[in-house]
Design a protein around this motif. Structure first.
Motif, PDB file in Angstrom:
ATOM      1  N   ASP A 180       1.600  12.231   2.919  1.00 19.38           N
ATOM      2  CA  ASP A 180       1.183  13.708   3.056  1.00 19.38           C
ATOM      3  C   ASP A 180       0.776  14.246   1.895  1.00 19.38           C
ATOM      4  O   ASP A 180       0.000  15.156   1.664  1.00 19.38           O
ATOM      5  N   ASN A 181       0.980  13.428   0.690  1.00 15.57           N
ATOM      6  CA  ASN A 181       0.542  13.888  -0.603  1.00 15.57           C
ATOM      7  C   ASN A 181      -1.024  13.876  -0.658  1.00 15.57           C
ATOM      8  O   ASN A 181      -1.677  13.024  -0.117  1.00 15.57           O
ATOM      9  N   GLY A 231       9.963   6.584   1.032  1.00 13.57           N
ATOM     10  CA  GLY A 231      10.968   7.047   2.223  1.00 13.57           C
ATOM     11  C   GLY A 231      10.558   7.236   3.410  1.00 13.57           C
ATOM     12  O   GLY A 231      11.104   7.621   4.656  1.00 13.57           O
ATOM     13  N   THR A 232       9.103   6.770   3.964  1.00 11.45           N
ATOM     14  CA  THR A 232       8.479   7.033   4.945  1.00 11.45           C
ATOM     15  C   THR A 232       7.550   5.807   5.258  1.00 11.45           C
ATOM     16  O   THR A 232       6.552   5.780   5.775  1.00 11.45           O
ATOM     17  N   GLN A 233       8.226   4.692   4.889  1.00 15.94           N
ATOM     18  CA  GLN A 233       7.670   3.268   4.982  1.00 15.94           C
ATOM     19  C   GLN A 233       7.292   3.255   6.613  1.00 15.94           C
ATOM     20  O   GLN A 233       5.963   2.622   6.890  1.00 15.94           O
ATOM     21  N   ALA A 234       7.987   3.521   7.393  1.00 17.64           N
ATOM     22  CA  ALA A 234       7.753   2.947   8.948  1.00 17.64           C
ATOM     23  C   ALA A 234       6.710   4.186   9.340  1.00 17.64           C
ATOM     24  O   ALA A 234       5.891   3.818  10.090  1.00 17.64           O
ATOM     25  N   GLU A 235       6.919   5.318   8.984  1.00 19.38           N
ATOM     26  CA  GLU A 235       5.982   6.507   9.579  1.00 19.38           C
ATOM     27  C   GLU A 235       4.636   5.995   9.168  1.00 19.38           C
ATOM     28  O   GLU A 235       3.589   6.300   9.788  1.00 19.38           O
ATOM     29  N   ASP A 236       4.396   6.004   7.650  1.00 19.23           N
ATOM     30  CA  ASP A 236       3.295   5.709   7.255  1.00 19.23           C
ATOM     31  C   ASP A 236       2.755   4.466   7.583  1.00 19.23           C
ATOM     32  O   ASP A 236       1.239   4.282   7.852  1.00 19.23           O
ATOM     33  N   ALA A 237       3.315   3.259   7.930  1.00 17.55           N
ATOM     34  CA  ALA A 237       2.954   2.188   8.261  1.00 17.55           C
ATOM     35  C   ALA A 237       2.177   2.135   9.639  1.00 17.55           C
ATOM     36  O   ALA A 237       1.135   1.769  10.083  1.00 17.55           O
ATOM     37  N   VAL A 238       2.600   3.279  10.441  1.00 15.46           N
ATOM     38  CA  VAL A 238       2.120   3.376  11.959  1.00 15.46           C
ATOM     39  C   VAL A 238       0.802   4.219  11.724  1.00 15.46           C
ATOM     40  O   VAL A 238      -0.110   4.150  12.447  1.00 15.46           O
ATOM     41  N   LYS A 239       0.828   5.059  10.718  1.00 11.44           N
ATOM     42  CA  LYS A 239      -0.579   5.723  10.433  1.00 11.44           C
ATOM     43  C   LYS A 239      -1.532   4.773  10.006  1.00 11.44           C
ATOM     44  O   LYS A 239      -2.687   4.818  10.470  1.00 11.44           O
ATOM     45  N   MET A 240      -0.997   3.689   9.002  1.00 14.44           N
ATOM     46  CA  MET A 240      -1.949   2.843   8.510  1.00 14.44           C
ATOM     47  C   MET A 240      -2.519   1.953  10.091  1.00 14.44           C
ATOM     48  O   MET A 240      -3.793   1.570   9.949  1.00 14.44           O
ATOM     49  N   GLU A 269      -2.932  14.874  -3.397  1.00 18.90           N
ATOM     50  CA  GLU A 269      -3.398  14.999  -4.910  1.00 18.90           C
ATOM     51  C   GLU A 269      -3.845  13.600  -5.564  1.00 18.90           C
ATOM     52  O   GLU A 269      -4.709  13.454  -6.369  1.00 18.90           O
ATOM     53  N   TYR A 270      -2.859  12.654  -5.110  1.00 17.81           N
ATOM     54  CA  TYR A 270      -3.162  11.162  -5.595  1.00 17.81           C
ATOM     55  C   TYR A 270      -3.394  10.342  -4.331  1.00 17.81           C
ATOM     56  O   TYR A 270      -3.128  10.552  -3.311  1.00 17.81           O
ATOM     57  N   GLY A 271      -4.032   9.172  -4.756  1.00 18.22           N
ATOM     58  CA  GLY A 271      -4.461   8.148  -4.015  1.00 18.22           C
ATOM     59  C   GLY A 271      -3.839   6.989  -4.158  1.00 18.22           C
ATOM     60  O   GLY A 271      -2.738   6.987  -4.629  1.00 18.22           O
ATOM     61  N   PRO A 272      -4.405   5.908  -3.577  1.00 17.50           N
ATOM     62  CA  PRO A 272      -5.691   5.521  -2.777  1.00 17.50           C
ATOM     63  C   PRO A 272      -5.450   6.053  -1.499  1.00 17.50           C
ATOM     64  O   PRO A 272      -4.345   6.219  -0.845  1.00 17.50           O
ATOM     65  N   GLU A 273      -6.475   6.281  -0.641  1.00 16.46           N
ATOM     66  CA  GLU A 273      -6.574   6.438   0.758  1.00 16.46           C
ATOM     67  C   GLU A 273      -6.807   5.244   1.662  1.00 16.46           C
ATOM     68  O   GLU A 273      -7.581   4.365   0.982  1.00 16.46           O
ATOM     69  N   PHE A 274      -6.291   5.035   2.667  1.00 16.51           N
ATOM     70  CA  PHE A 274      -6.036   3.842   3.368  1.00 16.51           C
ATOM     71  C   PHE A 274      -7.400   3.764   4.299  1.00 16.51           C
ATOM     72  O   PHE A 274      -7.546   2.524   4.407  1.00 16.51           O
ATOM     73  N   MET A 275      -7.845   4.887   4.933  1.00 20.16           N
ATOM     74  CA  MET A 275      -9.017   4.594   5.724  1.00 20.16           C
ATOM     75  C   MET A 275     -10.219   3.743   5.270  1.00 20.16           C
ATOM     76  O   MET A 275     -10.819   2.788   5.928  1.00 20.16           O
ATOM     77  N   PRO A 276     -10.803   4.085   3.876  1.00 21.02           N
ATOM     78  CA  PRO A 276     -11.666   3.190   3.517  1.00 21.02           C
ATOM     79  C   PRO A 276     -11.309   1.508   3.309  1.00 21.02           C
ATOM     80  O   PRO A 276     -12.175   0.686   3.721  1.00 21.02           O
ATOM     81  N   PHE A 280       0.824  -1.034  -0.005  1.00 18.73           N
ATOM     82  CA  PHE A 280      -0.159   0.076  -0.049  1.00 18.73           C
ATOM     83  C   PHE A 280       0.890   1.337   0.021  1.00 18.73           C
ATOM     84  O   PHE A 280       1.903   1.401   0.926  1.00 18.73           O
ATOM     85  N   SER A 281       0.564   2.208  -0.912  1.00 19.67           N
ATOM     86  CA  SER A 281       1.287   3.644  -0.856  1.00 19.67           C
ATOM     87  C   SER A 281       0.069   4.363  -1.893  1.00 19.67           C
ATOM     88  O   SER A 281      -0.410   3.942  -2.624  1.00 19.67           O
ATOM     89  N   LYS A 282       0.507   5.682  -1.659  1.00 20.30           N
ATOM     90  CA  LYS A 282      -0.060   6.576  -2.692  1.00 20.30           C
ATOM     91  C   LYS A 282       0.830   6.753  -4.010  1.00 20.30           C
ATOM     92  O   LYS A 282       2.023   6.828  -3.544  1.00 20.30           O
ATOM     93  N   ILE A 283       0.464   6.657  -5.085  1.00 22.87           N
ATOM     94  CA  ILE A 283       1.136   6.665  -6.218  1.00 22.87           C
ATOM     95  C   ILE A 283       0.499   7.908  -7.148  1.00 22.87           C
ATOM     96  O   ILE A 283      -0.406   7.791  -7.794  1.00 22.87           O
ATOM     97  N   GLU A 284       1.872   8.614  -7.704  1.00 20.74           N
ATOM     98  CA  GLU A 284       1.240   9.525  -8.977  1.00 20.74           C
ATOM     99  C   GLU A 284       1.186   8.533 -10.159  1.00 20.74           C
ATOM    100  O   GLU A 284       1.993   7.672 -10.551  1.00 20.74           O
ATOM    101  N   PHE A 285       0.345   8.789 -10.902  1.00 19.12           N
ATOM    102  CA  PHE A 285       0.059   8.105 -12.281  1.00 19.12           C
ATOM    103  C   PHE A 285      -0.153   8.906 -13.449  1.00 19.12           C
ATOM    104  O   PHE A 285      -0.441  10.400 -13.169  1.00 19.12           O
ATOM    105  N   THR A 286       0.128   8.560 -14.623  1.00 15.66           N
ATOM    106  CA  THR A 286      -0.209   9.337 -15.932  1.00 15.66           C
ATOM    107  C   THR A 286      -0.984   8.501 -16.689  1.00 15.66           C
ATOM    108  O   THR A 286      -1.832   7.429 -16.145  1.00 15.66           O
ATOM    109  N   ARG A 287      -1.320   8.847 -18.077  1.00 14.08           N
ATOM    110  CA  ARG A 287      -2.292   8.021 -19.023  1.00 14.08           C
ATOM    111  C   ARG A 287      -1.737   6.752 -18.945  1.00 14.08           C
ATOM    112  O   ARG A 287      -2.362   5.889 -19.185  1.00 14.08           O
TER     113      ARG A 287
END
Length: 236
Positions: free
Chosen positions: A178-179, A208-217, A181-188, A161-168
């Protein structure tokens, strides 16, 4: 990890391609999987995540047929080497040109019960150009696995799981939570996991924030569980 009750998995080299029409590349891919299985066995890991690769000039159906043959050959070699207790986990991919749609991963996993899908929600969101937004979107993915693979794998799937910027073309680059603009969101997803009482393995792949965002999850999941308990009067 064993001392603290942490289960381990390993990611096979990113350049594996189980769908190549070049035998030399297929042989190398199987060798990479076997090296990963050896490492997994030594470190006590029980799952190996595998990229499906690119079809290049092949049709997707032809590439799928090759992928199935490659996976079967890899499983046979793993059995011969004493690694039959380790699961292979084909991953959904983020670029539209790559193999690894939800249905393609499910189709591969139908070959053997030891094959566990790796559902990368950021990848699926990228290849659907932002198609994962609601609890219903996550429910669809899990129900699709349940229908095809059964309740156990739909409850215990592997996941990134992570937020990812995408193009066509699909995935461009991984982001942090912290971004906005792009998803997905984890709470749902956390609410769906809590509601269905399922136990997937979720690896955070933020940039670069795997540990920090894992705690948020984790905190979001705990909040979703508390909400479910309040709504249903359950004990936690």
């Amino acid at each position: 990890a064993r001392e603290h009750g942490i289960s381990l998995s390993i990611h096979a080299p990113y350049y594996t391609n189980i769908s190549s029409d070049e035998q030399e590349r297929i042989d190398k891919t199987i060798d990479y999987i076997m090296q990963s299985a050896c490492a997994a066995s030594n470190m006590g890991a029980t799952r190996i995540v595998v990229h499906m690769g690119s079809p290049k000039k092949l049709t997707r159906r032809a590439a799928m047929d090759i992928s199935k043959t490659t996976i079967k050959a890899a499983l046979n070699k793993m059995d011969e080497a004493g690694y039959g207790h380790i699961s292979l986990c084909p991953e959904t991919m983020g670029k539209i040109s790559q193999m690894g749609t939800l249905d393609e991963v499910i189709e591969i996993c139908l070959l053997d019960e030891r094959l566990i899908p790796t559902i990368d929600f950021g990848h699926l969101n990228s290849r659907t150009l932002g198609g994962i937004n609601t609890e219903e979107d996550y429910e669809y993915i899990i129900k699709r696995m349940e229908k095809k693979l059964g309740a156990f794998r739909a409850s215990n799937f592997h996941s990134h799981f992570s937020k990812i910027e995408f193009t066509r073309s699909g995935e461009k680059r991984h982001l942090t939570f912290d971004n906005t603009e792009y998803g997905p969101e984890f709470m749902p997803l956390a609410r769906v996991i809590a509601k269905r009482s399922i136990t997937p393995t979720i690896i955070c792949e933020s940039a670069g924030t795997q540990a920090e965002d894992a705690v948020k999850m984790l905190k979001m999941y705990e909040k979703a569980m508390e909400r479910r308990i309040e709504n249903e009067g359950l004990s936690y």
